[in-house]
Enzyme design. Sequence first.
Site, short mmCIF file in Angstrom:
data_model
loop_
_atom_site.label_atom_id
_atom_site.label_comp_id
_atom_site.label_asym_id
_atom_site.label_seq_id
_atom_site.Cartn_x
_atom_site.Cartn_y
_atom_site.Cartn_z
CB CYS A 104 -24.33 -12.47 -19.84
SG CYS A 104 -24.06 -11.48 -18.35
N GLY A 132 0.79 -1.23 0.00
CA GLY A 132 0.00 0.00 0.00
C GLY A 132 0.82 1.28 0.00
CB CYS A 183 -20.32 -10.03 -20.47
SG CYS A 183 -21.98 -9.80 -21.09
CB CYS A 201 -25.94 -8.12 -18.14
SG CYS A 201 -25.07 -7.99 -19.71
CB CYS A 227 -21.41 -7.11 -18.37
SG CYS A 227 -22.44 -8.29 -17.51
#
Lengths: 286, 341
Positions: free
Chosen positions: A254, A42, A280, A251, A274
Amino acid sequence: VTVQTVAGIAAEYGRSESYGYLDEGTKRNIRRALLKALAIPGWQVPFTSREMPVARGWGSGGLQVTLSLVGPDDCVKVIDQGDDHSANASGMRSLICRTTGARETTRTAEATIVQSRHRIPEIELTEDQVLVLQVPHPEPMRRVVGNEIEARKRHADGDYTPAWLELYDDEARNGGPRGGADHPVLVEGRTLMSPSPIPRYDVLRLDRRSHPILLGAGRKFRVTALPPYTRVQPLAFDDRPLKSESADGPCESCGSETSYRVPSSGAGGSVWQCTDTDACRERSSR
Amino acid sequence: MYATMHEGPGVAAARAMAARSRAASLDLGQLPVLEDQVCAEAGLWAPDAARRAIVQAGGDVPRAVSFLKVWAATLPHLESVPVNQSDIRVTRRISSAYQDIPGGQWLGYAPDLAPRILSWDDAPDDLDEADVLEIGGSVDADAPSRAEVPRVRDLLDDLPLKTDLDAVDGADPAVGMPIPPFDRATRAGVLARGETASLVTLASLILGRRREAVLAELTVNTVSVRVPHPRTGEPCVVAELPVVEADTIIDAEVDGAPGFAVGWGVSMGSIERRAISLALIDGAIQADGELDESIPLDEQTVVGATDGSSNNGFVEHLRLPHFASFASYVAQARNGKREDL
């Protein structure tokens, strides 16, 4: 003593540019910065960010990270918003593969390196894959602590009061964080980090992932890293957890109701779609 | 040919256009972008005069701009009528806020598609001119007019929006510098003549401090300008010039909750970073009233503000798709609006 460099050998064999576009000195510098970044999860580590054939702010950081890692046996996927065919992503993918001999792919499962802007692939990555994220603003406190040196001191002290205050202010006045993507995360409960402008949907998927994530900010000369299985929590109060985005429908392609979807103007007016095109497609073909 | 920003025939056509433009510059020694910049900064569309000015100034851009301004200063001024929407042909149209937009995205001439690698080869590119023409087609042949293309910013109507739609005609900076305070139209006219690097620097400073900023729409257009016929009063076309227009969407606080402001910018010529910068500056003024957030002159700000590659890249990166991250901010703003109901 003459030192042979890879670039030198390449030149002997008539190659006009070095392997993987970057010169070996730059690659070494980036690798060192990445090792340091992996050692301090980080933490923002400075590196020699070169002027790249893509403009600063166009993925030059992610591109340098990828080029310092990639070898001839790799298979590279580059996405922008989850899409492999966005012009900039496909331009970078060709540059990487042309200069290294690595294979190109659009399939998440097939890639060894996935470079991405603004999304984390929805098909889970495995231990032997690497995710490279393009980062515009590595400093998560940039809006509340304008001074970089001041921000660095706060990171050293682990004092994130301004970020907490901003969040408190948003909660009190707005009932939730006011930003959308790029919600800051606490790494190992210690270091505040920008996860790049991924949606909250992806921020909530960052915890204890099995593969490393390397974040490159070319315009800001910084790399950040998350080694495998790092604890990553969104900055949030215990009783006010960060919530994912919601969509109004499945979606269009899909039918998924759990993927990250965005509004799109399809043939029949406004629909949801998506953004991860590979996931997808996988779902549609099942 | 309409296309999304996806790799495909549209991108191939755009690449061919970029290559053709590069080939033309190499062959004829033309500097079309520099001429554009000098015209835009002088507030005068005269590419031939600009070329002359650039040569006579030895390539010194501010001096060339000055040559043009001095030349125009004492010429008679004709008042044109407002440009008709059907007199604007859209030759390139992209949006970074949405994946698909009503009317479609049209890449047109997109210089970003050519890699930024200096060529040491003086021979003209090995492009078969016929092939290039065939792929690229003519830029304007099938370009729709602005009247036929819906505005992307209208898709935002159901979101919390800060709007300042004063429909007044602004003062014309070509006939004399207006006195502040400026209305929005006047300010847009004055800033449209701004120096390119200054606009980009300001826009970059603004952009770095926003939570959200995307391009609703960026278009490159060919515009016909009409003036009333001296005898009949009928508006007649007297000039045709390229104009670049941008609408930005910027985060704004609307009634204490997250919402949006829409910024608008337009510049002569086709230098997109000018229009994007203008629209960012306008958006920030829409969002905050005055740009009241102080920008300190500390070391980091000063050093950052002078980094040209960083500023230009950052401002221009708004052209990249942002639909995944933008939808995230929209979802947040919508939640706020829903809870109010």
